[in-house]
Design a protein around this motif. Structure first.
Motif, short mmCIF file in Angstrom:
data_model
loop_
_atom_site.label_atom_id
_atom_site.label_comp_id
_atom_site.label_asym_id
_atom_site.label_seq_id
_atom_site.Cartn_x
_atom_site.Cartn_y
_atom_site.Cartn_z
N TRP A 187 29.60 29.01 10.97
CA TRP A 187 29.85 27.80 10.17
C TRP A 187 31.17 27.82 9.41
N GLY A 188 31.95 28.89 9.51
CA GLY A 188 33.27 28.91 8.90
C GLY A 188 33.33 29.70 7.60
N SER A 189 34.55 30.04 7.18
CA SER A 189 34.75 30.91 6.02
C SER A 189 34.32 30.26 4.71
N GLN A 190 34.48 28.93 4.61
CA GLN A 190 34.07 28.27 3.37
C GLN A 190 32.55 28.35 3.19
N ALA A 191 31.82 28.18 4.28
CA ALA A 191 30.36 28.27 4.21
C ALA A 191 29.91 29.69 3.87
N ALA A 192 30.73 30.68 4.26
CA ALA A 192 30.34 32.07 4.03
C ALA A 192 30.23 32.41 2.55
N ASN A 193 30.93 31.65 1.69
CA ASN A 193 30.83 31.90 0.26
C ASN A 193 29.42 31.67 -0.28
N LEU A 194 28.63 30.91 0.46
CA LEU A 194 27.25 30.64 0.03
C LEU A 194 26.32 31.82 0.27
N SER A 195 26.83 32.87 0.91
CA SER A 195 25.98 34.03 1.20
C SER A 195 25.53 34.75 -0.06
N ALA A 196 26.17 34.48 -1.20
CA ALA A 196 25.76 35.12 -2.46
C ALA A 196 24.51 34.47 -3.04
N LEU A 242 11.66 34.10 7.17
CA LEU A 242 12.39 34.58 8.34
C LEU A 242 12.08 33.76 9.58
N LEU A 243 10.82 33.39 9.75
CA LEU A 243 10.46 32.54 10.89
C LEU A 243 11.09 31.16 10.76
N LEU A 244 11.18 30.65 9.54
CA LEU A 244 11.86 29.36 9.33
C LEU A 244 13.35 29.46 9.66
N CYS A 245 13.94 30.65 9.43
CA CYS A 245 15.35 30.84 9.76
C CYS A 245 15.62 30.62 11.24
N THR A 246 14.63 30.88 12.08
CA THR A 246 14.83 30.71 13.53
C THR A 246 15.02 29.25 13.91
N GLN A 247 14.66 28.33 13.02
CA GLN A 247 14.79 26.90 13.32
C GLN A 247 16.11 26.32 12.82
N THR A 248 17.01 27.17 12.32
CA THR A 248 18.25 26.67 11.71
C THR A 248 19.49 26.93 12.55
N THR A 285 25.15 22.25 9.44
CA THR A 285 25.57 22.86 8.19
C THR A 285 24.80 24.16 7.96
N VAL A 286 25.31 24.98 7.06
CA VAL A 286 24.72 26.28 6.79
C VAL A 286 23.54 26.19 5.82
N TRP A 287 23.37 25.04 5.16
CA TRP A 287 22.38 24.95 4.09
C TRP A 287 20.95 25.24 4.53
N PRO A 288 20.50 24.78 5.70
CA PRO A 288 19.14 25.14 6.12
C PRO A 288 18.93 26.65 6.22
N LEU A 289 19.92 27.37 6.76
CA LEU A 289 19.80 28.82 6.85
C LEU A 289 19.77 29.44 5.46
#
Length: 461
Positions: free
Chosen positions: A260-269, A314-320, A325-329
């Protein structure tokens, strides 16, 4: 004397140990933020060698978990944690002074060796200062510092490196640790009765709260405790939680950045901050249930709810995977991390319940095996993404869906393990022959764990 007139020095202890865990993770994560400039300055520091540098810390950290826990139990947390923090802070600072890859390997191994005593020593300190009914919230606040520290590092460390350079950033982190060590030595006492800030009401409150849940007699050998069903199951479920948690500080950011790109990666926190909240809420739930007269369920219920949420998230993550956008994950992984973080307070409280005066060594054993789960997740995650497919969830490679299903399965097994964990289960003395057999089995388990860590951190890279 009633609790209402007791002083609250034990709460200051929890705050000080919260800052302790913030410091540990800021020191650990700093090297990830400094990877680029370090490779530019240090001779021979290729990507593969950098992987070895990350791995050598894990080996040193795992190898010295039990010895560091035993040292904390025998020397007392005041001396033990002071030495531990000074040692790892010195080697944190010395990381900024290396100029070759080999010297970096040596320094980071010694850094891992030093940090091995951080959690067992703190657990022993909490055992001496917290009544059983307050162990859950104490452990929750204590462990949340690691998540806050990791999240802060994702933002603070890159900025600090840009400002003063990577070498001085390590020196600054080491200095913070030395300051904490000085404060710890000055303020903490191994016995609450020796602390000038506690009154007799607080001393009595702590002593009574410890004695009412003293489940393991002192004459039971350590090897019998650490090979009991309770502790073996605690080791397994702690490794299970680490399989999910360590993705949040290793592969989550690069995985998001690639898709999803470097800007989306900031949401990993964000999942880390959610995890910190989970630790506080789980610790509160553990405490409330214990105060309601449910010492066993106060550990079991939060942990089982946590692993159930972890598996569901984790099972819900499989649907994203196909989301634009990265928000569902982020949302689904936050649910998963919230769940597995709920399991930490009951896990470490269980070690205090079972270990008693040997809680440092018991928690060190659990943490040692837990590191195998951490190492496993860091290695198998990219393998699952690149190689593993499965019906319905991962029809093709390139997504983390197969790993999410794998981790969800492990979380489900860990949830079931808690049905058989009981901190009040009595231990009977074993014969010398049975103790020798358990000692041999435990030695084999340690060898297997260390061999697995070496294999996953070095030979699989």
């Amino acid at each position: 004397m009633t609790e209402s007139v007791a002083t609250r020095q034990r709460f200051l202890l929890v705050l000080l140990l919260f800052l302790h865990t913030v410091n540990t993770y800021m020191d650990r994560v700093c090297i990830s933020a400094a990877k680029g400039p370090m490779q530019s300055d240090i001779s021979g520091l290729s990507d593969q060698m950098m992987g070895y540098v990350f791995g050598i810390f894990a080996i040193g950290y795992a190898l010295f978990q039990i010895p560091a826990g035993m040292f904390s139990d025998r020397a007392g947390p005041r001396l033990a944690l002071t030495i531990v923090v000074i040692v790892w802070s010195v080697f944190t600072a010395l990381t900024g002074a290396v100029f070759t890859a080999i010297s970096l390997l040596v320094v980071r191994f010694l850094f891992g060796m030093g940090e091995a005593g951080a959690y067992p020593g703190a657990t022993r300190a909490l055992y001496k200062w917290l009544p059983a009914k307050e162990r859950g919230i104490g452990q929750g606040i204590f462990h949340s510092g690691a998540r806050v520290g990791a999240a802060l590092s994702l933002v603070v460390m890159p900025a600090l490196i840009d400002w003063i350079g990577w070498r001085w950033t390590f020196v600054a982190n080491g200095f913070v640790g030395l300051v904490w060590g000085g404060v710890w030595w000055y303020w903490y006492r191994d016995s609450p009765s020796d602390h000038r800030g506690t009154n007799q009401a607080e001393v009595d409150l702590i002593a009574t709260g410890i004695a009412e849940q003293q489940s393991t007699p002192l004459n039971i050998p350590y090897i019998q405790i650490v090979t009991s069903a309770n502790v073996l199951l605690a080791m397994f479920q702690y490794a299970a939680s680490n399989i999910t948690f360590f993705i949040s500080i290793t592969w989550l950011r690069p995985y998001i950045e690639e898709r999803w790109g470097s800007q989306a990666a900031n949401l990993s926190a964000l999942p880390l901050l959610v995890g910190a909240v989970a630790l506080w809420l789980s610790g509160t739930l553990v405490t409330l249930l214990h105060k309601q007269g449910m010492p066993v369920l106060s550990r079991r219920i939060p942990a089982m709810i946590g692993f159930a949420l972890g598996a569901i998230g984790l099972l819900l993550c499989t649907q994203t995977a196909d989301s634009e956008t990265v928000w569902p994950l982020i949302l689904c992984f936050s649910i998963a991390l919230f769940g597995v973080e709920m399991t930490l307070s009951p896990s470490w409280a269980l070690c205090m319940d079972i270990g008693g005066d040997r809680s440092g060594a018991v928690s060190g054993a659990m943490n040692m095996v837990g590191n195998m789960g951490a190492a496993l997740s860091a290695v198998v995650f990219p393998y699952f993404v690149a190689k593993v497919t499965m019906p319905y969830f991962a029809l093709e490679t390139g997504t983390a869906n197969s790993f999410f299903v794998f981790a969800a399965t492990i979380n489900t097994l860990a949830m079931l393990a808690w049905l058989f964990m009981n901190p009040l289960r009595p231990l009977r003395e074993l014969s010398a022959g049975k103790l020798r057999l358990r000692l041999a089995s435990f030695a084999v388990m340690i060898v297997v764990v260390i061999a697995a860590l070496i294999y996953t951190n070095f030979l699989m890279r």
